[in-house]
Design a protein around this motif. Sequence first.
Motif, PDB file in Angstrom:
ATOM      1  N   ILE A  62      40.134  40.705  24.241  1.00 23.18           N
ATOM      2  CA  ILE A  62      40.193  39.261  24.476  1.00 23.18           C
ATOM      3  C   ILE A  62      41.619  38.844  24.809  1.00 23.18           C
ATOM      4  O   ILE A  62      41.846  38.018  25.706  1.00 23.18           O
ATOM      5  N   THR A  63      42.602  39.409  24.115  1.00 21.86           N
ATOM      6  CA  THR A  63      44.004  39.109  24.407  1.00 21.86           C
ATOM      7  C   THR A  63      44.365  39.535  25.831  1.00 21.86           C
ATOM      8  O   THR A  63      44.983  38.768  26.583  1.00 21.86           O
ATOM      9  N   ALA A  64      43.977  40.743  26.213  1.00 25.16           N
ATOM     10  CA  ALA A  64      44.279  41.232  27.561  1.00 25.16           C
ATOM     11  C   ALA A  64      43.583  40.373  28.609  1.00 25.16           C
ATOM     12  O   ALA A  64      44.203  39.991  29.621  1.00 25.16           O
ATOM     13  N   MET A  67      45.406  37.022  28.890  1.00 30.65           N
ATOM     14  CA  MET A  67      46.698  37.148  29.564  1.00 30.65           C
ATOM     15  C   MET A  67      46.523  37.335  31.065  1.00 30.65           C
ATOM     16  O   MET A  67      47.226  36.700  31.859  1.00 30.65           O
ATOM     17  N   ILE A  68      45.592  38.171  31.461  1.00 28.27           N
ATOM     18  CA  ILE A  68      45.383  38.447  32.887  1.00 28.27           C
ATOM     19  C   ILE A  68      44.857  37.207  33.602  1.00 28.27           C
ATOM     20  O   ILE A  68      45.361  36.835  34.674  1.00 28.27           O
ATOM     21  N   THR A  69      43.844  36.551  33.019  1.00 33.06           N
ATOM     22  CA  THR A  69      43.290  35.368  33.687  1.00 33.06           C
ATOM     23  C   THR A  69      44.294  34.219  33.720  1.00 33.06           C
ATOM     24  O   THR A  69      44.355  33.478  34.704  1.00 33.06           O
ATOM     25  N   THR A  70      45.106  34.073  32.676  1.00 32.33           N
ATOM     26  CA  THR A  70      46.142  33.035  32.686  1.00 32.33           C
ATOM     27  C   THR A  70      47.175  33.329  33.762  1.00 32.33           C
ATOM     28  O   THR A  70      47.589  32.430  34.505  1.00 32.33           O
ATOM     29  N   PHE A  71      47.596  34.579  33.868  1.00 32.84           N
ATOM     30  CA  PHE A  71      48.572  34.958  34.890  1.00 32.84           C
ATOM     31  C   PHE A  71      48.033  34.681  36.288  1.00 32.84           C
ATOM     32  O   PHE A  71      48.722  34.086  37.130  1.00 32.84           O
ATOM     33  N   ILE A  72      46.798  35.085  36.544  1.00 36.01           N
ATOM     34  CA  ILE A  72      46.204  34.857  37.862  1.00 36.01           C
ATOM     35  C   ILE A  72      46.088  33.361  38.147  1.00 36.01           C
ATOM     36  O   ILE A  72      46.411  32.901  39.249  1.00 36.01           O
ATOM     37  N   THR A  73      45.671  32.584  37.159  1.00 34.96           N
ATOM     38  CA  THR A  73      45.541  31.138  37.341  1.00 34.96           C
ATOM     39  C   THR A  73      46.879  30.494  37.654  1.00 34.96           C
ATOM     40  O   THR A  73      46.985  29.656  38.564  1.00 34.96           O
ATOM     41  N   VAL A  74      47.915  30.878  36.934  1.00 25.50           N
ATOM     42  CA  VAL A  74      49.248  30.303  37.164  1.00 25.50           C
ATOM     43  C   VAL A  74      49.765  30.688  38.548  1.00 25.50           C
ATOM     44  O   VAL A  74      50.325  29.850  39.267  1.00 25.50           O
ATOM     45  N   VAL A  75      49.595  31.940  38.948  1.00 27.89           N
ATOM     46  CA  VAL A  75      50.062  32.377  40.261  1.00 27.89           C
ATOM     47  C   VAL A  75      49.332  31.614  41.360  1.00 27.89           C
ATOM     48  O   VAL A  75      49.954  31.120  42.313  1.00 27.89           O
ATOM     49  N   VAL A  76      48.014  31.467  41.230  1.00 27.25           N
ATOM     50  CA  VAL A  76      47.246  30.742  42.248  1.00 27.25           C
ATOM     51  C   VAL A  76      47.645  29.276  42.274  1.00 27.25           C
ATOM     52  O   VAL A  76      47.835  28.691  43.343  1.00 27.25           O
TER      53      VAL A  76
END
Length: 122
Positions: A62-64, A67-76
């Motif tokens: 869940i942590t991973a 982190m991955i979905t937050t990173f992708i959302t912020v980049v987009v």
Amino acid sequence: VVAAVSVHGANGFFGTVAIALWAEPWPCLGEGPVGLFFARNPEESAAAFSLLRVQIWGCLLITAFSMITTFITVVVMNQVPTLNFRLERCMELSGLDELEHGMVNEDQDFKVAIRDLVENLA
């Protein structure tokens, strides 16, 4: 800064792992997993350790995922000019309270009050 990780992440992690430690048999459900602290024989202990391993593994996944979905959302979002997370430097220095809400913080109010007091005394 929002303390979401310390409030939701740490407490959620503890609560999820605590299930594997303190799970009690519940007569309404019949036979079910027993926590590590309530295991009475080697089979229950093995099942409790297995449950603990699954709970910890789930927390890490869940942590991973978060982190991955937050990173992708912020980049987009940062690719869209109107959705940029970063403020202009002058906005950062003056603060969003004043820019967005017309409010200044107490520190600035105090500095202005002291400056006015010193000017009036002089």
